[in-house]
Scaffold this active site. Sequence first.
Site, PDB file in Angstrom:
ATOM      1  CG  HIS A 214      31.616-116.279  41.989  1.00  0.00           C
ATOM      2  ND1 HIS A 214      31.368-114.930  41.795  1.00  0.00           N
ATOM      3  CD2 HIS A 214      30.534-116.756  42.662  1.00  0.00           C
ATOM      4  CE1 HIS A 214      30.189-114.621  42.317  1.00  0.00           C
ATOM      5  NE2 HIS A 214      29.658-115.706  42.866  1.00  0.00           N
TER       6      HIS A 214
ATOM      7  N   GLY B 204      22.714-124.272  40.929  1.00  0.00           N
ATOM      8  CA  GLY B 204      21.823-125.207  40.238  1.00  0.00           C
ATOM      9  C   GLY B 204      20.399-124.698  40.025  1.00  0.00           C
TER      10      GLY B 204
ATOM     11  CG  ASP C  51      26.545-115.559  40.549  1.00  0.00           C
ATOM     12  OD1 ASP C  51      26.545-116.743  40.171  1.00  0.00           O
ATOM     13  OD2 ASP C  51      26.741-115.226  41.739  1.00  0.00           O
ATOM     14  N   GLY C  52      24.360-116.892  37.967  1.00  0.00           N
ATOM     15  CA  GLY C  52      23.161-117.672  38.260  1.00  0.00           C
ATOM     16  C   GLY C  52      22.568-118.334  37.033  1.00  0.00           C
ATOM     17  N   GLY C  53      22.619-119.671  37.016  1.00  0.00           N
ATOM     18  CA  GLY C  53      21.963-120.409  35.939  1.00  0.00           C
ATOM     19  C   GLY C  53      22.635-120.293  34.588  1.00  0.00           C
TER      20      GLY C  53
ATOM     21  N   GLY D 209      21.578-117.969  47.066  1.00  0.00           N
ATOM     22  CA  GLY D 209      21.375-118.995  48.092  1.00  0.00           C
ATOM     23  C   GLY D 209      21.854-120.376  47.684  1.00  0.00           C
ATOM     24  CG  PHE D 210      20.215-123.106  47.517  1.00  0.00           C
ATOM     25  CD1 PHE D 210      20.754-124.044  48.394  1.00  0.00           C
ATOM     26  CD2 PHE D 210      19.243-122.234  47.985  1.00  0.00           C
ATOM     27  CE1 PHE D 210      20.322-124.114  49.709  1.00  0.00           C
ATOM     28  CE2 PHE D 210      18.802-122.292  49.308  1.00  0.00           C
ATOM     29  CZ  PHE D 210      19.338-123.235  50.173  1.00  0.00           C
TER      30      PHE D 210
ATOM     31  CG  ASP E 272      28.703-118.430  45.276  1.00  0.00           C
ATOM     32  OD1 ASP E 272      28.416-117.233  45.061  1.00  0.00           O
ATOM     33  OD2 ASP E 272      28.763-119.281  44.373  1.00  0.00           O
TER      34      ASP E 272
ATOM     35  CG  MET F  42      22.761-111.699  42.298  1.00  0.00           C
ATOM     36  SD  MET F  42      24.131-112.858  42.219  1.00  0.00           S
ATOM     37  CE  MET F  42      23.296-114.433  42.466  1.00  0.00           C
TER      38      MET F  42
ATOM     39  CB  SER G 200      30.694-120.452  41.466  1.00  0.00           C
ATOM     40  OG  SER G 200      30.262-120.775  42.765  1.00  0.00           O
TER      41      SER G 200
ATOM     42  CG  HIS H 217      28.293-113.461  45.570  1.00  0.00           C
ATOM     43  ND1 HIS H 217      27.449-114.258  44.819  1.00  0.00           N
ATOM     44  CD2 HIS H 217      27.531-112.425  46.000  1.00  0.00           C
ATOM     45  CE1 HIS H 217      26.246-113.721  44.802  1.00  0.00           C
ATOM     46  NE2 HIS H 217      26.255-112.625  45.529  1.00  0.00           N
TER      47      HIS H 217
ATOM     48  CB  ALA I 142      28.360-123.129  40.547  1.00  0.00           C
ATOM     49  CB  SER I 143      25.339-126.553  38.673  1.00  0.00           C
ATOM     50  OG  SER I 143      24.606-125.558  38.028  1.00  0.00           O
TER      51      SER I 143
ATOM     52  CG  MET J  10      26.027-118.503  50.500  1.00  0.00           C
ATOM     53  SD  MET J  10      24.820-119.591  49.734  1.00  0.00           S
ATOM     54  CE  MET J  10      25.413-119.643  48.049  1.00  0.00           C
TER      55      MET J  10
ATOM     56  CG  MET K 274      25.259-114.099  48.580  1.00  0.00           C
ATOM     57  SD  MET K 274      25.020-115.600  47.617  1.00  0.00           S
ATOM     58  CE  MET K 274      26.698-116.153  47.459  1.00  0.00           C
TER      59      MET K 274
HETATM   60  C1  DX5 Z   1      23.919-118.353  44.046  1.00  0.00           C
HETATM   61  C2  DX5 Z   1      25.408-118.094  43.879  1.00  0.00           C
HETATM   62  C3  DX5 Z   1      25.908-118.463  42.541  1.00  0.00           C
HETATM   63  C4  DX5 Z   1      25.774-119.927  42.251  1.00  0.00           C
HETATM   64  C5  DX5 Z   1      25.859-120.203  40.797  1.00  0.00           C
HETATM   65  O1  DX5 Z   1      23.585-118.002  45.316  1.00  0.00           O
HETATM   66  O2  DX5 Z   1      25.673-116.736  44.068  1.00  0.00           O
HETATM   67  O3  DX5 Z   1      27.262-118.032  42.370  1.00  0.00           O
HETATM   68  O4  DX5 Z   1      26.746-120.682  42.943  1.00  0.00           O
HETATM   69  O5  DX5 Z   1      25.502-121.513  40.581  1.00  0.00           O
HETATM   70  P1  DX5 Z   1      24.956-122.001  39.150  1.00  0.00           P
HETATM   71  O6  DX5 Z   1      25.977-121.608  38.150  1.00  0.00           O
HETATM   72  O7  DX5 Z   1      24.825-123.466  39.344  1.00  0.00           O
HETATM   73  O8  DX5 Z   1      23.648-121.312  38.960  1.00  0.00           O
HETATM   74 ZN    ZN Z   2      27.693-116.085  43.502  1.00  0.00          ZN
END
Ligand code: DX5
Ligand code: ZN
Length: 213
Positions: free
Chosen positions: A31, A143, A173-175, A140-141, A33, A135, A6, A64, A195-196, A35, A66
């Site tokens: 990916h 990290g 997706d997420g963490g 939303g974010f 994101d 998810m 991402s 994605h 992502a992070s 938003m 959102m």
């Molecule tokens: C959250 C996004 C994710 C996010 C993943 O709203 O949909 O794709 O960017 O970020 P990490 O991998 O840092 O959790």
């Molecule tokens: Zn995402």
Amino acid sequence: MKISPSIISSRLEFLKEEIEKSVSAGASSFHLDIMDGNFVPNLTMGPDFIRAVRRSTDLELDAHMMILNPEKYWKIFSSAGCDLFYFHYETPFDFHKVRNEIRGEKKKIGIAINPDTDPARILDLVPYLDRILVMTVYPGFSGQKFIESASDKISILRKHIDENGYSCEIEVDGGIDANTGKIVKKKGADVIVSASYIYGGDIGERIGILKSL
Ligand code: DX5
Ligand code: ZN
């Protein structure tokens, strides 16, 4: 394990370079994101940004969505170069109408489900999907901390897909990092988003670690 970085967490001032590093390390798609500040309390990329990504890689671009009213906006992102569209189950839209339109453009469709959405709600749709996005954080974010209980849905969906011989893939997706990636792999994920973790360190090394889980 397939990896979909991402790029929201990449150094955007070096976007092309970061994309190229991710491709060389073996990413299978990107990916995106998207938003809108309404469906989620954050505002990110629009079609011009996607066009810049499209000019930087031939890999599949997964949107994605959102956003509220994805039914209205997906075509703009399709023209900008996205190949697959994740619609959130939690936003109202006419699934079969949208699916026919997306298929008409020879593109792919997926459904994303939030951590508190019961996977039983989407079982009827699985035969019509290319991918499901489970998810493991609230959207939303980047990290945020991985919600392990949300990953139990992967096993339920895996069983349903395998028992019925569907071709739908499961993406998570997420963490995700090296530890949580192991957990979701064990539960049956086909693709992971990160992502992070990927962009917070050596991109090549971290994609390599996730790929070999
Ligand atoms: C959250 C996004 C994710 C996010 C993943 O709203 O949909 O794709 O960017 O970020 P990490 O991998 O840092 O959790
Ligand atoms: Zn995402």
